[in-house]
Design a protein around this motif. Sequence first.
Motif, PDB file in Angstrom:
ATOM      1  N   UNK A 215       9.210   4.609   0.992  1.00  8.91           N
ATOM      2  CA  UNK A 215       8.074   4.731   0.075  1.00  8.91           C
ATOM      3  C   UNK A 215       7.002   3.713   0.483  1.00  8.91           C
ATOM      4  N   UNK A 216       5.760   4.160   0.543  1.00  2.00           N
ATOM      5  CA  UNK A 216       4.658   3.337   1.052  1.00  2.00           C
ATOM      6  C   UNK A 216       3.578   3.152  -0.015  1.00  2.00           C
ATOM      7  N   UNK A 267       0.061  -1.541   4.685  1.00  4.17           N
ATOM      8  CA  UNK A 267       1.021  -0.664   4.011  1.00  4.17           C
ATOM      9  C   UNK A 267       2.261  -1.492   3.705  1.00  4.17           C
ATOM     10  N   UNK A 268       2.652  -1.543   2.441  1.00 13.77           N
ATOM     11  CA  UNK A 268       3.898  -2.171   2.024  1.00 13.77           C
ATOM     12  C   UNK A 268       4.911  -1.057   1.832  1.00 13.77           C
ATOM     13  N   UNK A 269       6.132  -1.220   2.385  1.00 12.73           N
ATOM     14  CA  UNK A 269       7.120  -0.142   2.335  1.00 12.73           C
ATOM     15  C   UNK A 269       8.441  -0.631   1.755  1.00 12.73           C
ATOM     16  N   UNK A 272      13.600   2.051  -1.511  1.00 11.18           N
ATOM     17  CA  UNK A 272      13.645   2.702  -2.825  1.00 11.18           C
ATOM     18  C   UNK A 272      12.231   2.715  -3.415  1.00 11.18           C
ATOM     19  N   UNK A 273      12.061   2.099  -4.574  1.00  8.11           N
ATOM     20  CA  UNK A 273      10.751   2.079  -5.232  1.00  8.11           C
ATOM     21  C   UNK A 273      10.254   0.647  -5.354  1.00  8.11           C
ATOM     22  N   UNK A 274       8.924   0.443  -5.415  1.00  5.55           N
ATOM     23  CA  UNK A 274       8.371  -0.903  -5.603  1.00  5.55           C
ATOM     24  C   UNK A 274       8.545  -1.354  -7.047  1.00  5.55           C
ATOM     25  N   UNK A 275       8.318  -2.634  -7.349  1.00 14.14           N
ATOM     26  CA  UNK A 275       8.371  -3.095  -8.739  1.00 14.14           C
ATOM     27  C   UNK A 275       7.393  -2.299  -9.602  1.00 14.14           C
ATOM     28  N   UNK A 294      -5.758  -0.396  -4.162  1.00 13.94           N
ATOM     29  CA  UNK A 294      -4.357  -0.011  -4.038  1.00 13.94           C
ATOM     30  C   UNK A 294      -4.200   1.487  -4.255  1.00 13.94           C
ATOM     31  N   UNK A 295      -3.498   2.141  -3.325  1.00 16.26           N
ATOM     32  CA  UNK A 295      -3.197   3.561  -3.475  1.00 16.26           C
ATOM     33  C   UNK A 295      -1.877   3.768  -4.184  1.00 16.26           C
ATOM     34  N   UNK A 296      -1.586   5.002  -4.599  1.00 16.73           N
ATOM     35  CA  UNK A 296      -0.303   5.288  -5.260  1.00 16.73           C
ATOM     36  C   UNK A 296       0.856   5.206  -4.276  1.00 16.73           C
ATOM     37  N   UNK A 297       2.019   4.846  -4.762  1.00 13.21           N
ATOM     38  CA  UNK A 297       3.213   4.756  -3.915  1.00 13.21           C
ATOM     39  C   UNK A 297       3.740   6.166  -3.641  1.00 13.21           C
ATOM     40  N   UNK A 298       4.018   6.461  -2.377  1.00 12.13           N
ATOM     41  CA  UNK A 298       4.494   7.789  -2.007  1.00 12.13           C
ATOM     42  C   UNK A 298       5.361   7.664  -0.761  1.00 12.13           C
ATOM     43  N   UNK A 299       6.129   8.705  -0.445  1.00 10.76           N
ATOM     44  CA  UNK A 299       7.077   8.615   0.664  1.00 10.76           C
ATOM     45  C   UNK A 299       6.707   9.588   1.780  1.00 10.76           C
ATOM     46  N   UNK A 300       7.285   9.348   2.949  1.00 14.36           N
ATOM     47  CA  UNK A 300       7.080  10.223   4.088  1.00 14.36           C
ATOM     48  C   UNK A 300       5.734  10.004   4.765  1.00 14.36           C
ATOM     49  N   UNK A 301       5.541  10.736   5.868  1.00 10.57           N
ATOM     50  CA  UNK A 301       4.294  10.615   6.607  1.00 10.57           C
ATOM     51  C   UNK A 301       3.087  11.023   5.783  1.00 10.57           C
ATOM     52  N   UNK A 302       3.220  12.085   4.999  1.00 12.28           N
ATOM     53  CA  UNK A 302       2.107  12.523   4.156  1.00 12.28           C
ATOM     54  C   UNK A 302       1.837  11.507   3.049  1.00 12.28           C
ATOM     55  N   UNK A 303       2.913  10.880   2.538  1.00 14.37           N
ATOM     56  CA  UNK A 303       2.731   9.850   1.521  1.00 14.37           C
ATOM     57  C   UNK A 303       2.024   8.627   2.083  1.00 14.37           C
ATOM     58  N   UNK A 304       2.367   8.260   3.320  1.00 20.38           N
ATOM     59  CA  UNK A 304       1.698   7.166   4.032  1.00 20.38           C
ATOM     60  C   UNK A 304       0.197   7.443   4.108  1.00 20.38           C
ATOM     61  N   UNK A 305      -0.143   8.673   4.472  1.00 20.08           N
ATOM     62  CA  UNK A 305      -1.557   9.075   4.591  1.00 20.08           C
ATOM     63  C   UNK A 305      -2.240   9.133   3.228  1.00 20.08           C
ATOM     64  N   UNK A 306      -1.597   9.791   2.284  1.00 21.61           N
ATOM     65  CA  UNK A 306      -2.194   9.982   0.952  1.00 21.61           C
ATOM     66  C   UNK A 306      -2.468   8.653   0.260  1.00 21.61           C
ATOM     67  N   UNK A 307      -1.513   7.730   0.333  1.00 23.44           N
ATOM     68  CA  UNK A 307      -1.693   6.443  -0.326  1.00 23.44           C
ATOM     69  C   UNK A 307      -2.898   5.701   0.228  1.00 23.44           C
ATOM     70  N   UNK A 308      -3.062   5.757   1.554  1.00 21.63           N
ATOM     71  CA  UNK A 308      -4.193   5.045   2.160  1.00 21.63           C
ATOM     72  C   UNK A 308      -5.526   5.693   1.798  1.00 21.63           C
ATOM     73  N   UNK A 309      -5.602   7.012   1.895  1.00 25.63           N
ATOM     74  CA  UNK A 309      -6.865   7.688   1.608  1.00 25.63           C
ATOM     75  C   UNK A 309      -7.298   7.458   0.156  1.00 25.63           C
ATOM     76  N   UNK A 310      -6.336   7.408  -0.751  1.00 35.25           N
ATOM     77  CA  UNK A 310      -6.682   7.166  -2.151  1.00 35.25           C
ATOM     78  C   UNK A 310      -7.012   5.689  -2.401  1.00 35.25           C
TER      79      UNK A 310
END
Length: 435
Positions: A215-216, A267-269, A272-275, A294-310
């Motif tokens: 999760x990123x 990116x902080x990874x 499991x889940x962050x605090x 700060x972007x939302x926490x999400x997993x996988x390659x798409x989550x890595x991308x989505x969190x950064x763009x947001x």
Amino acid sequence: MPNDWLMGLRPSEESRSLVPCSAPATVAAAEAELGHALVLWATEAAARATDKVLEQITGLDRLRAPREQLRAVCESCVLTVLRGLRQDLPATQIMVPIEQMTGIRDLVRLEIPLDRLLRMMWTSHVQTYEALLEALERTVEQDQWASTTRRLTDLTFAYLDAFTASATSEYEAERQRWLGSVVAVRRRMIDEILAGHPGNDTQVEDLLGIRLRHRHCAVVLWAVDDITTQSPTALDRLRRVATSMAQTLSAPNLLMVPGDESALWAWLSWKESPPHDAVALMNEVLPPDLRAAVGPCDHGGEGFRRSHLLAREAERLARAGAEGHVFDYAEVSVVSLLSARREQARWFVEDHLGALAGADPKTAELRETLRLFLAFGRSRTIAAQRLHVAPTTVAYRVKRAEELLGRELGHDELSLRLALELTVRLPEEYGVTVR
């Protein structure tokens, strides 16, 4: 003093609403020496030069905000030229603006060729030189025109030579640093992921040092006065802050690369889940002169991308003047959607608020009171507590806000609340919100 005719330059009426976009220190030094009117003339000249550059030079759309970024560089150079002309300084005494150095670093990292950079500088200079010549014809006596024009030409093109030599040297040095670093390879791969081309997972993980299935949470860090952020010392400081965040949030993996607009991307990874209170913990370790989106926490390659763009969306709102320290996309997602097209957002506000969209402090006070009143279910008591005023004051302000709206509350309340939220996120257009 030489070149007194410069002090008679004034911006056109339609351009008086333009605001300088150079670093505050650059604008303050120019105003002290040239005066406010001449600085506004430079702002207008730079805006026109920027339009000409964007019209003639291709490939600049890869900049995050091409017009704003280029205008800051053009404007700082115009101000430097005007200060040099005012003092009749030789080119050897001209200080190349720090904005130009920052702009060059952005161009290198986007792999925009040196010849395109030099064409940009030439186009911008010629546009400004022609504007100065036109002003010269209107303000200088005929018997002095030839000698003054000759001196103007000699100095401005000598300044251009100085800017060009400095830009070429900086470009080559930065290019060697950038292309020769692991960071550059990582950044190119990250750019591919962000563009929607993730590549091979194993290759990505090996190069970036993260596990895509984890999760990123993406974070963008920058300084309030960010014009010097890309210096090695400033970047090291941002890295230390990001590392402190990762330690505080018990993030086992941290990826960092220099970003756009003098920022650090991180990116902080977690496996499991962050605090659950991650944003609050970030706020505790962030120094007062830095900002974080700060972007939302999400997993996988798409989550890595989505969190950064947001996270970049939260950064956009923060840089537009929104108040705060750590900007969580989750808190501004609706405003982000509404303000993606800034002019359309302004029209929406003006259509739904009317006279209540005024930029004066009193009207801003009424807006904020009405915003809190509606946000807390029309509770005068809670709104009063937030504003540190009496409930009767809230009632009076709400009544006054209704008068400016020209209608009673209850009519299209969702649109009204959204318009009020937009004014908080676009404070430079609607005055300072009173809290």
